[in-house]
Every structure is written in structure tokens, then in C-alpha cells.
Design an enzyme around this catalytic site. Structure first.
Site, PDB file in Angstrom:
ATOM      1  CG  ASP A 178      -1.775  -1.254   1.294  1.00 25.92           C
ATOM      2  OD1 ASP A 178      -2.667  -1.392   0.451  1.00 25.92           O
ATOM      3  OD2 ASP A 178      -1.513  -2.119   2.162  1.00 25.92           O
TER       4      ASP A 178
ATOM      5  CD  GLU B 159      -1.876  -2.244  -7.123  1.00 24.94           C
ATOM      6  OE1 GLU B 159      -2.810  -2.754  -6.478  1.00 24.94           O
ATOM      7  OE2 GLU B 159      -1.935  -1.108  -7.610  1.00 24.94           O
TER       8      GLU B 159
HETATM    9  O1  TRH Z   1       3.781  -6.067   0.304  1.00 26.80           O
HETATM   10  P1  TRH Z   1       2.848  -6.681  -0.633  1.00 26.80           P
HETATM   11  O2  TRH Z   1       2.377  -8.030  -0.302  1.00 26.80           O
HETATM   12  O3  TRH Z   1       1.639  -5.794  -0.950  1.00 26.80           O
HETATM   13  C1  TRH Z   1       0.460  -5.308  -0.497  1.00 26.80           C
HETATM   14  C2  TRH Z   1      -0.596  -6.214   0.070  1.00 26.80           C
HETATM   15  O4  TRH Z   1      -0.432  -7.539  -0.259  1.00 26.80           O
HETATM   16  C3  TRH Z   1      -1.969  -5.765  -0.278  1.00 26.80           C
HETATM   17  O5  TRH Z   1      -2.900  -6.774  -0.065  1.00 26.80           O
HETATM   18  C4  TRH Z   1      -2.016  -5.257  -1.687  1.00 26.80           C
HETATM   19  O6  TRH Z   1      -3.268  -4.937  -2.038  1.00 26.80           O
HETATM   20  C5  TRH Z   1      -1.100  -4.092  -1.777  1.00 26.80           C
HETATM   21  O7  TRH Z   1       0.138  -4.681  -1.725  1.00 26.80           O
HETATM   22  C6  TRH Z   1      -1.185  -3.191  -3.001  1.00 26.80           C
HETATM   23  O8  TRH Z   1       3.552  -6.760  -2.108  1.00 26.80           O
HETATM   24  P2  TRH Z   1       3.863  -5.633  -3.198  1.00 26.80           P
HETATM   25  O9  TRH Z   1       2.638  -4.910  -3.662  1.00 26.80           O
HETATM   26  O10 TRH Z   1       4.636  -6.288  -4.202  1.00 26.80           O
HETATM   27  O11 TRH Z   1       4.706  -4.569  -2.413  1.00 26.80           O
HETATM   28  C7  TRH Z   1       5.960  -4.782  -1.933  1.00 26.80           C
HETATM   29  C8  TRH Z   1       6.725  -3.489  -1.923  1.00 26.80           C
HETATM   30  O12 TRH Z   1       7.958  -3.681  -1.267  1.00 26.80           O
HETATM   31  C9  TRH Z   1       7.030  -2.975  -3.318  1.00 26.80           C
HETATM   32  O13 TRH Z   1       6.865  -1.575  -3.388  1.00 26.80           O
HETATM   33  C10 TRH Z   1       8.496  -3.318  -3.514  1.00 26.80           C
HETATM   34  C11 TRH Z   1       9.000  -3.202  -2.090  1.00 26.80           C
HETATM   35  N1  TRH Z   1      10.220  -3.945  -1.835  1.00 26.80           N
HETATM   36  C12 TRH Z   1      11.400  -3.236  -1.674  1.00 26.80           C
HETATM   37  O14 TRH Z   1      11.391  -2.001  -1.739  1.00 26.80           O
HETATM   38  N2  TRH Z   1      12.543  -3.920  -1.449  1.00 26.80           N
HETATM   39  C13 TRH Z   1      12.609  -5.270  -1.392  1.00 26.80           C
HETATM   40  O15 TRH Z   1      13.701  -5.829  -1.200  1.00 26.80           O
HETATM   41  C14 TRH Z   1      11.383  -6.001  -1.562  1.00 26.80           C
HETATM   42  C15 TRH Z   1      11.434  -7.493  -1.513  1.00 26.80           C
HETATM   43  C16 TRH Z   1      10.214  -5.305  -1.782  1.00 26.80           C
END
Ligand code: TRH
Length: 348
Positions: free
Chosen positions: A15, A239
Site C-alpha cells: 500500500d 501489486e
Molecule cells: O507487500 P505486498 O504483499 O503488498 C500489499 C498487500 O499484499 C496488499 O494486499 C495489496 O493490495 C497491496 O500490496 C497493493 O507486495 P507488493 O505490492 O509487491 O509490495 C511490496 C513493496 O515492497 C514494493 O513496493 C516493492 C518493495 N520492496 C522493496 O522495496 N525492497 C525489497 O527488497 C522487496 C522485496 C520489496
């Protein structure tokens, strides 16, 4: 131009991940003065570790970050964006009626590849009591949707150039939910006589006892795309990582968040319909089965076989991932569509 961007953290990092990405892009590329009002600073620990998570208000990378519970300001913004229908505070909304002209008010919804998106995107939602209109803005994969957040610096070869892939071994990036069947995937690769190693950036409940793996530290979001580019197969989840894996132009599996009503399977299928549209029938069948096996292994009789077939077509999937990446890059990005929509609304 001033923007107030409201974000509530529902779970995990995404989010705030989505809001932070948009806040940075609008600041850097469109010269917005952005105020990000967020109810939970903890995801910054990963996304931007230099943000101070103990203070109520700070400026970081030219973005004014304010903790929601310490926010009592009234609206002075040209644009108000609420992420995922998070409802800005009532007093703030009241103050929006005092602005002249009224701010461009957007609710950015969750990304979806489903067909309903085109019908809902840009629809007005008049406030029930106040003379204000909010508009739905729905990210998606079609020209009639809100598109995908894609910064100027992302190019088709940021990531792809980072490593030359081998036909016999794959280095996989794991950023999935905890139950992902990474063990079965590893066995599928072994059955296809391929070596698979896994770099794990997520907490997993699946046993990795017999899997060649290393745990890796997270990187700040600004380095996330470069990190993705160093792998051959991307296993991603909510996402934001899902979109960035597609921009990376690498084969990927989407470990979509499971919901009890199984709506996630419909969402997955809607995306698969688009992703596989230009694939031949056989590759489509292989990729669909592997995607389903990854999300829902219990529902499939032999998920390892689905993964073995995926492994045996990895070269074709590589070529497809690049073609899909090109297709996405040919479309206008979300921020550009927001600006264009705001001009249309102001012109009305
Ligand atoms: O964290 P998420 O699972 O996301 C959430 C929730 O699941 C929610 O239900 C959903 O609706 C919302 O997302 C939009 O996974 P996501 O979306 O891939 O987000 C992870 C974030 O973390 C993304 O911006 C990338 C960041 N990230 C880093 O900055 N560094 C890292 O090393 C990793 C592994 C991720």
C-alpha cells in the site's frame, strides 16, 4: 502544483509501496509539492530505510511525510489523491469545499486486469452531502484504464541487460507470500534436468530443506528494479512487485494474495488472458497450468509436472516476457494519464 496523497497501510508493504512510488514520480518528473499522509510508517523500514519512523512529520526526498494521526491541516492542494478508498479525514474533506477551484480529487483503486476496469475508470462519485466530486482511477493494462506506474528512468533494458540467461540453470527471485510452493517448483526444474537456485526475500512457511537457496536482505525500493534484473525467474506477489517483474522483462509467476471467496483466481485468470494473448496455444497451456499450480497447488493433481513443463519452456517464456514488456512500455503510464485526465476535468 500541490498534491495531498492519503494512504492507509492495510497489510505488508505494497500500500505504501505504491503511494511512495507515485509520490516520488510526481515530485521528480512533474514538479509537484507532495504531502504524503500515511497512518503507518513501518513499511518504510524496507521501502526507504532512511525515513525516520519515529517522527510525526518530516521531509524526505522533497516529500513532506506526515503521520495520519498528527495531521490536522486543511486542504490547500490542487490535487487530492486517496489510495485504495482510504477516506481522508472528515474535517479535511470539509475544508476542500473552501478551495477555489475545487481540487482534482481521485481515488486510486487496486490494479486489476479484469474487464470491469474500463467501465469504472474515470467515473465520478459525487459526495453524498458536500458539493465535491471524487473520480475513480483504476490502474490496469488497457488503453481505457488508468495504466501502470512507470517512472521515466525505467527502460526496456534496465534489467534485461543485467545478466545473460543460461538454458540449463535458473536463478530465481522469491518475493511471494509464505505458502508459495517453492519446493515443488524446485523439484519441477530438477525433473526438467535444470539447476534452479532461489534467492529468498520473503518469509516462507514452505520447507526449503532440499532446495538450493540463500536468504537475501531487502533493498530500498529505489534499488528494487535493479535487483529484479539480476535474476532469471521472478516469483512476485502484491501489486507493485507484480508490475515491476513485468517491466523487468523476465519470466515470472504471480503469487497473488489468496482471498477466501477465491476472487484471486478470477483476477489471476483475467491477467493471464491478457498476458497470454499473443502466446501460442501450447505455451499458453503450460504457463496457465504453472501459474495455477503456483497459486493453488492443492487444486491441481500434479503441480510438479506443471512446473517441469514450465521449466522445459523457459526459453520461450523469456522471449515472451520481453515482447510483453515492450507492449507495456508502448502504453502511456499512470502519472501521464492522471495529468491528462486532470486537464480534461478542468476543461469541463
Ligand atoms: O507487500 P505486498 O504483499 O503488498 C500489499 C498487500 O499484499 C496488499 O494486499 C495489496 O493490495 C497491496 O500490496 C497493493 O507486495 P507488493 O505490492 O509487491 O509490495 C511490496 C513493496 O515492497 C514494493 O513496493 C516493492 C518493495 N520492496 C522493496 O522495496 N525492497 C525489497 O527488497 C522487496 C522485496 C520489496
Amino acid at each position: 502544483m500541490k498534491l495531498d496523497l492519503f494512504c492507509r497501510v492495510v497489510d505488508n508493504w505494497g500500500d505504501l509501496g505504491v503511494c511512495w512510488r507515485l509520490a516520488r514520480q510526481l515530485t521528480e518528473e512533474f514538479d509537484f509539492e507532495v504531502r504524503l499522509i500515511v497512518d503507518d510508517l513501518s513499511p518504510f523500514e524496507v521501502i526507504a530505510p532512511d525515513v525516520d519512523r519515529t517522527v510525526e512529520r518530516q521531509t524526505f526526498e522533497n516529500i513532506d511525510i506526515v503521520r495520519w494521526d498528527a495531521f490536522a491541516d486543511s486542504c490547500e492542494a490542487d490535487w487530492v489523491i486517496e489510495a485504495f478508498a482510504c477516506d481522508p479525514p472528515e474535517t479535511y474533506v470539509q475544508s476542500m469545499t473552501q478551495c477555489s477551484p475545487q481540487p482534482f480529487w481521485i481515488n486510486i483503486e487496486y490494479l486489476s486486469a479484469e474487464n470491469w476496469v474500463d467501465g469504472v475508470h474515470e467515473k465520478p462519485s459525487p459526495h453524498p452531502r458536500l458539493p465535491l466530486t471524487k473520480y475513480f482511477f483504476v490502474p490496469g493494462f488497457t488503453p481505457a484504464s488508468g495504466g501502470l506506474i512507470r517512472e521515466e528512468w525505467v527502460t526496456t533494458d534496465t534489467a534485461r541487460a543485467a545478466k545473460k540467461a543460461s538454458a540449463h540453470s535458473v536463478n530465481c527471485f522469491v518475493f511471494t507470500y509464505a505458502h508459495a510452493p517453492v519446493d515443488a517448483l524446485a523439484r519441477g526444474f530438477a525433473q526438467a534436468s535444470m539447476t534452479a537456485s532461489f534467492a529468498v526475500a520473503a518469509e516462507l512457511t514452505t520447507s526449503l530443506a532440499n532446495v538450493d537457496h540463500v536468504r537475501i536482505a531487502t533493498v530500498p525500493q529505489s534499488e528494487f528494479d535493479t535487483l529484479l534484473g539480476t535474476f532469471d525467474l521472478l516469483l512476485v506477489r502484491g501489486e507493485d512487485s507484480f508490475v515491476r517483474a513485468q517491466f523487468a522483462g523476465k519470466p515470472m509467476l504471480w503469487h497473488i494474495y489468496p482471498t477466501e471467496d477465491r476472487a484471486h483466481i478470477k483476477k489471476l485468470d483475467a491477467w493471464l488472458n491478457r498476458y497470454c494473448a499473443d502466446m501460442d496455444d501450447q505455451l499458453t497451456e503450460v504457463y496457465r497450468r504453472a501459474s495455477h499450480a503456483f497459486v493453488d497447488p492443492q487444486a491441481m493433481e500434479n503441480s510438479e509436472e506443471a512446473f517441469r513443463r514450465l521449466a522445459s519452456r523457459i526459453e520461450a517464456l523469456r522471449a515472451h516476457a520481453i515482447a510483453w514488456q515492450r507492449k507495456l512500455f508502448a502504453m502511456p503510464d499512470l502519472a501521464g494519464r492522471l495529468v491528462e485526465f486532470s486537464h480534461r476535468i478542468e476543461g469541463d
